[in-house]
Design a protein around this motif. Sequence first.
Motif, mmCIF file in Angstrom:
data_model
loop_
_atom_site.group_PDB
_atom_site.id
_atom_site.type_symbol
_atom_site.label_atom_id
_atom_site.label_comp_id
_atom_site.label_asym_id
_atom_site.label_seq_id
_atom_site.Cartn_x
_atom_site.Cartn_y
_atom_site.Cartn_z
ATOM 1 N N LEU A 97 4.730 -2.680 15.194
ATOM 2 C CA LEU A 97 4.985 -3.661 13.697
ATOM 3 C C LEU A 97 3.486 -3.574 13.241
ATOM 4 C CD1 LEU A 97 6.750 -5.479 12.272
ATOM 5 C CD2 LEU A 97 5.794 -7.281 13.449
ATOM 6 N N MET A 98 2.701 -4.049 14.170
ATOM 7 C CA MET A 98 1.328 -4.109 13.038
ATOM 8 C C MET A 98 0.839 -2.537 12.613
ATOM 9 S SD MET A 98 -2.703 -4.579 14.729
ATOM 10 C CE MET A 98 -2.612 -6.650 14.489
ATOM 11 N N ILE A 99 0.913 -1.730 13.279
ATOM 12 C CA ILE A 99 1.469 -0.898 12.405
ATOM 13 C C ILE A 99 1.891 -0.639 11.424
ATOM 14 C CG2 ILE A 99 1.384 2.169 12.698
ATOM 15 C CD1 ILE A 99 0.088 1.564 15.664
ATOM 16 N N SER A 100 3.499 -0.199 11.642
ATOM 17 C CA SER A 100 4.038 -0.121 10.535
ATOM 18 C C SER A 100 3.568 -1.143 9.105
ATOM 19 C CB SER A 100 6.005 -0.329 10.792
ATOM 20 O OG SER A 100 5.592 0.458 12.603
ATOM 21 N N ASP A 101 3.819 -2.612 9.820
ATOM 22 C CA ASP A 101 3.146 -3.154 8.301
ATOM 23 C C ASP A 101 2.234 -2.133 7.587
ATOM 24 O OD1 ASP A 101 3.607 -5.700 6.676
ATOM 25 O OD2 ASP A 101 2.074 -6.413 8.095
ATOM 26 N N SER A 102 1.119 -2.658 8.096
ATOM 27 C CA SER A 102 0.150 -1.948 7.793
ATOM 28 C C SER A 102 -0.372 -0.676 6.489
ATOM 29 C CB SER A 102 -1.035 -2.133 8.329
ATOM 30 O OG SER A 102 -0.963 -2.684 9.134
ATOM 31 N N VAL A 103 0.416 0.234 7.415
ATOM 32 C CA VAL A 103 1.059 0.978 6.836
ATOM 33 C C VAL A 103 1.635 1.444 5.407
ATOM 34 C CG1 VAL A 103 1.507 3.377 6.813
ATOM 35 C CG2 VAL A 103 0.396 2.856 9.287
ATOM 36 N N GLU A 104 2.404 0.593 5.397
ATOM 37 C CA GLU A 104 3.521 0.764 4.725
ATOM 38 C C GLU A 104 2.789 0.040 2.795
ATOM 39 O OE1 GLU A 104 7.075 -0.612 2.076
ATOM 40 O OE2 GLU A 104 5.827 -2.041 3.095
ATOM 41 N N ALA A 105 2.377 -1.534 4.219
ATOM 42 C CA ALA A 105 2.315 -1.532 2.318
ATOM 43 C C ALA A 105 0.738 -1.418 1.904
ATOM 44 C CB ALA A 105 0.947 -3.296 3.000
ATOM 45 N N ALA A 106 0.398 -0.498 2.794
ATOM 46 C CA ALA A 106 -0.811 0.067 2.031
ATOM 47 C C ALA A 106 -0.174 1.612 1.541
ATOM 48 C CB ALA A 106 -1.734 0.933 3.032
ATOM 49 N N SER A 107 0.725 1.871 1.954
ATOM 50 C CA SER A 107 0.977 3.235 1.187
ATOM 51 C C SER A 107 2.280 2.930 -0.063
ATOM 52 C CB SER A 107 2.362 3.702 1.501
ATOM 53 O OG SER A 107 3.132 3.053 1.900
ATOM 54 N N LYS A 108 2.077 1.813 -0.994
ATOM 55 C CA LYS A 108 2.340 1.480 -1.077
ATOM 56 C C LYS A 108 0.850 0.902 -2.748
ATOM 57 C CE LYS A 108 6.192 -0.524 -0.837
ATOM 58 N NZ LYS A 108 6.534 -1.784 -1.292
ATOM 59 N N SER A 109 -0.317 1.260 -2.691
ATOM 60 C CA SER A 109 -1.998 1.710 -3.233
ATOM 61 C C SER A 109 -1.318 2.994 -3.570
ATOM 62 C CB SER A 109 -2.688 0.971 -2.778
ATOM 63 O OG SER A 109 -3.076 1.506 -1.642
ATOM 64 N N LEU A 110 -0.675 4.452 -3.116
ATOM 65 C CA LEU A 110 -1.313 5.090 -3.661
ATOM 66 C C LEU A 110 -0.703 5.811 -4.713
ATOM 67 C CD1 LEU A 110 -0.112 7.251 -0.124
ATOM 68 C CD2 LEU A 110 -2.060 6.966 -0.632
ATOM 69 N N LYS A 111 -1.529 5.895 -5.621
ATOM 70 C CA LYS A 111 -1.005 6.940 -6.618
ATOM 71 C C LYS A 111 -0.609 8.291 -6.982
ATOM 72 C CE LYS A 111 -3.922 3.727 -9.291
ATOM 73 N NZ LYS A 111 -5.085 3.210 -10.156
ATOM 74 N N ASN A 112 0.187 9.104 -7.548
ATOM 75 C CA ASN A 112 0.622 10.366 -7.225
ATOM 76 C C ASN A 112 0.674 10.127 -5.403
ATOM 77 O OD1 ASN A 112 1.549 10.561 -9.794
ATOM 78 N ND2 ASN A 112 -0.568 10.752 -9.678
ATOM 79 N N PRO A 113 1.255 10.020 -4.617
ATOM 80 C CA PRO A 113 1.388 10.108 -2.911
ATOM 81 C C PRO A 113 1.703 11.823 -2.807
ATOM 82 C CG PRO A 113 3.072 8.399 -3.743
ATOM 83 C CD PRO A 113 2.589 8.955 -4.839
ATOM 84 N N THR A 114 0.633 12.387 -2.297
ATOM 85 C CA THR A 114 1.351 13.614 -1.467
ATOM 86 C C THR A 114 1.160 13.786 -0.102
ATOM 87 O OG1 THR A 114 -2.205 14.880 -1.582
ATOM 88 C CG2 THR A 114 0.022 14.438 -3.632
ATOM 89 N N SER A 115 1.016 14.863 0.524
ATOM 90 C CA SER A 115 1.468 14.935 1.682
ATOM 91 C C SER A 115 -0.108 14.473 2.530
ATOM 92 C CB SER A 115 2.159 16.253 2.675
ATOM 93 O OG SER A 115 1.235 17.466 1.898
ATOM 94 N N ILE A 116 -0.906 15.222 1.792
ATOM 95 C CA ILE A 116 -2.575 15.131 2.058
ATOM 96 C C ILE A 116 -3.022 13.855 1.591
ATOM 97 C CG2 ILE A 116 -5.305 15.508 1.989
ATOM 98 C CD1 ILE A 116 -3.770 18.372 1.465
ATOM 99 N N LYS A 117 -2.353 13.030 1.042
ATOM 100 C CA LYS A 117 -2.725 11.805 0.715
ATOM 101 C C LYS A 117 -2.496 10.437 2.406
ATOM 102 C CE LYS A 117 -3.605 11.932 -3.689
ATOM 103 N NZ LYS A 117 -3.347 11.199 -5.522
ATOM 104 N N ILE A 118 -0.865 10.958 2.286
ATOM 105 C CA ILE A 118 -0.370 9.941 3.051
ATOM 106 C C ILE A 118 -1.309 9.758 4.630
ATOM 107 C CG2 ILE A 118 1.668 10.110 4.715
ATOM 108 C CD1 ILE A 118 3.670 10.211 2.094
#
Length: 443
Positions: free
Chosen positions: A372-393
């Motif tokens: 849960l800690m991992i999933s929560d942190s990554v999901e929240a942070a992913s919202k800040s990605l602009k124009n997400p790509t596989s490399i950025k993710i």
Amino acid sequence: EGQKLLILNSLNHTYKSQTWTDSQYNWKLTGYIILVGMAYAMLLLFLWRYRKDIFSNFRKLFFIFFNVGLIVTLTATVVNINVEYIYVVPVCILPLVLKAFFDARLGLFTHVVTIFILSFIVPNSDEYLFLQMMSGIVTILSGKEIYKRANLFLTVAQIIGVYFISYFAFYAINQGGIIGWEWGRLGYFVLCGLAMLFVWPLIYIFEKIFGLVSDVSLLELSDTNSRLLKELSNKAPGTFHHSLNVANIAETIANEIGANAMLVRVGALYHDIGKMKNPTYFTENQGSGINPHNDLDPEDSARIIIDHTINGIEIARKYNLPDRIIDFIRTHHGDSLVYYFYSKAKEDNPDVDKDSFRYPGPRPFSQETAILMISDSVEAASKSLKNPTSIKIDNLVDKIIEGQVDSGQFLNANITFKQIELIKAVIKKKLASIYHVRIEYPE
């Protein structure tokens, strides 16, 4: 004189015979106590070696031995009343109950130990041992997700089938044919199967008495139409949507590494309920674009952010959520730092107290809470990605998880480096599908 001597000799012989019989009985009782004690010792040894969390928890330990004692007492009572009814006793309900509260391996091991003990009580112990052993194995193998009615009925049907086939084989061996087949015995097997359906109310009763949580209750808690989750969706819709995404990611990870997927899903759904108290102070709920933190000191902002775990625990207790779910609320940030506001405060005061910007913890202490800690942190942070790509993710996932590992957040969790690498791969794939990212090929 002769007649009196004969009578006295007879009485003396009877007395000696009676004394010898009592002595034999005591030795026999001692032998049984030793064997039963060895069986219980093996169960304790298994728990100490492979289930330390259960071994160190008296309530769980007592629950297991209570169930073993209940089955043994029930079988012994039936044997004393009428030995013909021993196959009506639903012995296989034991591994089913333990699997619902713990896991399949513990359920099967406990069942085997219990059958060994019962073999001292029942007649035709070899036949009884084989029938109940096979039935227990079938119960564990087929009793998956018993909160689904169809699965439980299928398990019952398979157990009855194993009883029928095994009894037929033993009758053929002992009688050299099937003449004189006891149809009444088959009726006992059917009654035993029907008694297995009592597992649902029994699990509910055990939950209330021992304060444990089964998969049946977890299924009820996962209903997004429940009163608490409805309130969360109304007061903090952004947080509710975030929790759904985290639940889906965490459940996928749990299935991949063999953790309790249902438990981690429910924990994810409720982990942020504390944000209902001050929903607009969290970015996912700031639909108007107004950030109330702009009017606060970094220390005050950090306190509001940190307090959502404490508020979540209070709300969870108010709604009588189980302790296993509250553990997710308590640990999903561990003792990590609210880094943004700490950096902001450090600009004004380089000597600011770092600990005042930390979550109170504790750190995750199981595979599920770590997931849960991992999933929560990554999901929240992913919202800040602009124009997400596989490399950025990929870079984001690696950075966040490696940061959590380096800060020691998973030291108390039963999770390996191999599993962490597998988790990274699963999250990268999951986030890529969420953001509809395609693999970038060179032109």
